[in-house]
Design a protein around this motif. Sequence first.
Motif, PDB file in Angstrom:
ATOM      1  N   GLN A   4       0.836  -1.194   0.000  1.00 52.09           N
ATOM      2  CA  GLN A   4       0.000   0.000   0.000  1.00 52.09           C
ATOM      3  C   GLN A   4       0.877   1.252   0.000  1.00 52.09           C
ATOM      4  N   ALA A   5       1.917   1.222   0.815  1.00 51.24           N
ATOM      5  CA  ALA A   5       2.848   2.350   0.851  1.00 51.24           C
ATOM      6  C   ALA A   5       3.564   2.490  -0.486  1.00 51.24           C
ATOM      7  N   LEU A   6       3.886   1.354  -1.104  1.00 51.22           N
ATOM      8  CA  LEU A   6       4.545   1.397  -2.409  1.00 51.22           C
ATOM      9  C   LEU A   6       3.609   1.983  -3.469  1.00 51.22           C
ATOM     10  N   ALA A   7       2.331   1.587  -3.427  1.00 48.22           N
ATOM     11  CA  ALA A   7       1.359   2.121  -4.391  1.00 48.22           C
ATOM     12  C   ALA A   7       1.242   3.639  -4.260  1.00 48.22           C
ATOM     13  N   ASP A   8       1.214   4.112  -3.018  1.00 50.86           N
ATOM     14  CA  ASP A   8       1.150   5.565  -2.782  1.00 50.86           C
ATOM     15  C   ASP A   8       2.403   6.249  -3.322  1.00 50.86           C
ATOM     16  N   GLN A   9       3.538   5.612  -3.139  1.00 53.33           N
ATOM     17  CA  GLN A   9       4.801   6.169  -3.609  1.00 53.33           C
ATOM     18  C   GLN A   9       4.845   6.197  -5.139  1.00 53.33           C
ATOM     19  N   ILE A  10       4.313   5.148  -5.749  1.00 52.57           N
ATOM     20  CA  ILE A  10       4.268   5.070  -7.220  1.00 52.57           C
ATOM     21  C   ILE A  10       3.473   6.246  -7.791  1.00 52.57           C
ATOM     22  N   LYS A  11       2.369   6.556  -7.149  1.00 48.97           N
ATOM     23  CA  LYS A  11       1.542   7.665  -7.629  1.00 48.97           C
ATOM     24  C   LYS A  11       2.254   9.003  -7.460  1.00 48.97           C
ATOM     25  N   GLN A  12       3.029   9.126  -6.418  1.00 46.17           N
ATOM     26  CA  GLN A  12       3.803  10.345  -6.212  1.00 46.17           C
ATOM     27  C   GLN A  12       4.897  10.465  -7.263  1.00 46.17           C
ATOM     28  N   TRP A  13       5.595   9.366  -7.508  1.00 48.68           N
ATOM     29  CA  TRP A  13       6.621   9.370  -8.550  1.00 48.68           C
ATOM     30  C   TRP A  13       6.015   9.723  -9.908  1.00 48.68           C
ATOM     31  N   ALA A  14       4.849   9.152 -10.196  1.00 49.18           N
ATOM     32  CA  ALA A  14       4.190   9.401 -11.485  1.00 49.18           C
ATOM     33  C   ALA A  14       3.871  10.880 -11.665  1.00 49.18           C
ATOM     34  N   THR A  15       3.409  11.518 -10.593  1.00 46.64           N
ATOM     35  CA  THR A  15       3.127  12.957 -10.647  1.00 46.64           C
ATOM     36  C   THR A  15       4.399  13.738 -10.952  1.00 46.64           C
ATOM     37  N   GLY A  23      -3.619   5.041 -11.693  1.00 45.65           N
ATOM     38  CA  GLY A  23      -4.425   4.077 -10.964  1.00 45.65           C
ATOM     39  C   GLY A  23      -3.878   2.680 -11.184  1.00 45.65           C
ATOM     40  N   ILE A  24      -4.315   1.748 -10.361  1.00 45.06           N
ATOM     41  CA  ILE A  24      -3.805   0.376 -10.421  1.00 45.06           C
ATOM     42  C   ILE A  24      -4.987  -0.592 -10.492  1.00 45.06           C
ATOM     43  N   CYS A  25      -4.864  -1.606 -11.336  1.00 43.37           N
ATOM     44  CA  CYS A  25      -5.949  -2.592 -11.449  1.00 43.37           C
ATOM     45  C   CYS A  25      -5.373  -3.979 -11.685  1.00 43.37           C
ATOM     46  N   ASP A  26      -6.240  -4.987 -11.540  1.00 41.90           N
ATOM     47  CA  ASP A  26      -5.830  -6.353 -11.870  1.00 41.90           C
ATOM     48  C   ASP A  26      -5.930  -6.536 -13.385  1.00 41.90           C
ATOM     49  N   PRO A  66       4.389 -12.399 -19.595  1.00 43.36           N
ATOM     50  CA  PRO A  66       4.081 -13.499 -18.666  1.00 43.36           C
ATOM     51  C   PRO A  66       4.450 -13.138 -17.233  1.00 43.36           C
ATOM     52  N   GLY A  67       3.547 -13.462 -16.324  1.00 45.83           N
ATOM     53  CA  GLY A  67       3.782 -13.166 -14.913  1.00 45.83           C
ATOM     54  C   GLY A  67       3.083 -11.896 -14.449  1.00 45.83           C
ATOM     55  N   THR A  68       2.545 -11.119 -15.407  1.00 44.71           N
ATOM     56  CA  THR A  68       1.859  -9.870 -15.058  1.00 44.71           C
ATOM     57  C   THR A  68       0.634 -10.153 -14.194  1.00 44.71           C
ATOM     58  N   ILE A  69       0.501  -9.409 -13.093  1.00 49.68           N
ATOM     59  CA  ILE A  69      -0.693  -9.535 -12.252  1.00 49.68           C
ATOM     60  C   ILE A  69      -1.348  -8.175 -11.977  1.00 49.68           C
ATOM     61  N   ARG A  70      -0.651  -7.082 -12.310  1.00 46.58           N
ATOM     62  CA  ARG A  70      -1.213  -5.744 -12.124  1.00 46.58           C
ATOM     63  C   ARG A  70      -0.860  -4.853 -13.310  1.00 46.58           C
ATOM     64  N   VAL A  71      -1.734  -3.899 -13.549  1.00 50.29           N
ATOM     65  CA  VAL A  71      -1.472  -2.871 -14.561  1.00 50.29           C
ATOM     66  C   VAL A  71      -1.539  -1.512 -13.871  1.00 50.29           C
ATOM     67  N   ILE A  72      -0.478  -0.735 -14.054  1.00 48.97           N
ATOM     68  CA  ILE A  72      -0.464   0.656 -13.588  1.00 48.97           C
ATOM     69  C   ILE A  72      -0.872   1.502 -14.786  1.00 48.97           C
ATOM     70  N   SER A  73      -2.050   2.098 -14.699  1.00 51.55           N
ATOM     71  CA  SER A  73      -2.583   2.906 -15.797  1.00 51.55           C
ATOM     72  C   SER A  73      -2.356   4.382 -15.491  1.00 51.55           C
ATOM     73  N   ALA A 148      -8.893   0.986 -13.271  1.00 50.91           N
ATOM     74  CA  ALA A 148      -7.907   1.627 -12.403  1.00 50.91           C
ATOM     75  C   ALA A 148      -8.394   2.950 -11.838  1.00 50.91           C
ATOM     76  N   GLY A 149      -9.640   3.347 -12.196  1.00 54.02           N
ATOM     77  CA  GLY A 149     -10.220   4.558 -11.627  1.00 54.02           C
ATOM     78  C   GLY A 149      -9.836   5.846 -12.329  1.00 54.02           C
ATOM     79  N   LEU A 150      -9.343   5.753 -13.571  1.00 56.97           N
ATOM     80  CA  LEU A 150      -8.952   6.964 -14.295  1.00 56.97           C
ATOM     81  C   LEU A 150     -10.120   7.635 -15.007  1.00 56.97           C
TER      82      LEU A 150
END
Length: 370
Positions: A4-15, A23-26, A66-73, A148-150
Amino acid sequence: MNYQALADQIKQWATELGFEKVGICDIDLHEHEAALQKWLDAGYHGEMDWMARHGMMRARPAELLPGTIRVISARMNYLPPKAQFASNLSDPTQAYISRYALGRDYHKLVRNQLKKLGEKIEKEVEKLSYRPFVDSAPILERPLAQKAGLGWTGKHSLILDKEAGSWFFLGELLVDIPLPVDTPSENECGKCKACITSCPTGAIVADGIVDARKCISYLTIEFDGIIPEEFRTAMGNRIYGCDDCQLVCPWNRFSDLTQQKDFHRRESFESPDLLSLFAWDEKTFLQKMEGSAIRRIGHLQWQRNIVIALGNAPYSEQIVSALEKAKGQSETLDVHLNWAIEKQLANLPSSVTSHQRLIRIVQKGLPRDA
């Protein structure tokens, strides 16, 4: 790992990398497979054979990596300052170019930023399999963006957000780590059908379904053949893409301008006079379009699109002369040139006498009933 902390950090980096929202989705898109197959079976993809060739891979991201389980949109705004929508569309002597293509090609810029995002994540987790995509692979980016909520898929088939409209690019970063997913966006179009009723060629055949074969964006960009005559007049002065369905969307009142200078209008399009653009030879076209998405359609297709716009312009001896001189480059171009010349002559001012009209028609080698 605190994902969860990593996801928040990813969004900050993206900005920090220039993205407006992430956003993140399966990767589960099975509910979209039947609709995709139905769209392909109807032939709505036109001559974009790669869409049918890749089939259901578009709905299965793990087949791409192969191996993908999430998409960062991620999305990045592209609406330039001084967009000049009304002035371009209302002046038939000026070329209208879709606002996403006024600046530099977005593919490389967005992909590079996604790659940097992947590198940051990899450094944080030490081991990561990732791959960025920006219109570069058979993937259903819009359903992923909605998951992903975009935003939601509007009736024009584009992603809409009530805080940002639809003037943005989408990109995806496929990863193999179990990041927490975001809440999908809900549809907010309601009963509005502005995009459907305003489409110049009636390409939006149902809510969220576009028949590419009728779409001006497809016809001017993806299709390199003879544009059906039934669509030429409706194309007006649109020589590369079409924004009409976005222009009338109420949600686009809330759109923000891009912060990326690369997406600003290039100097060549400050005053896009049709005859001036038509006068470019291939060398000039390639030079002027260096770094532009437009470059990939090639000079002949560029000319074909402008020819149709010139045919739709008010009568001008200068236009007819330019069209005549352009003959002989290719059979496909000649078909459009002959149509445009006939269209021009049919619009001769009423002040021209019938005798003068006949002389001009005969001089151009056209049938007397042209």
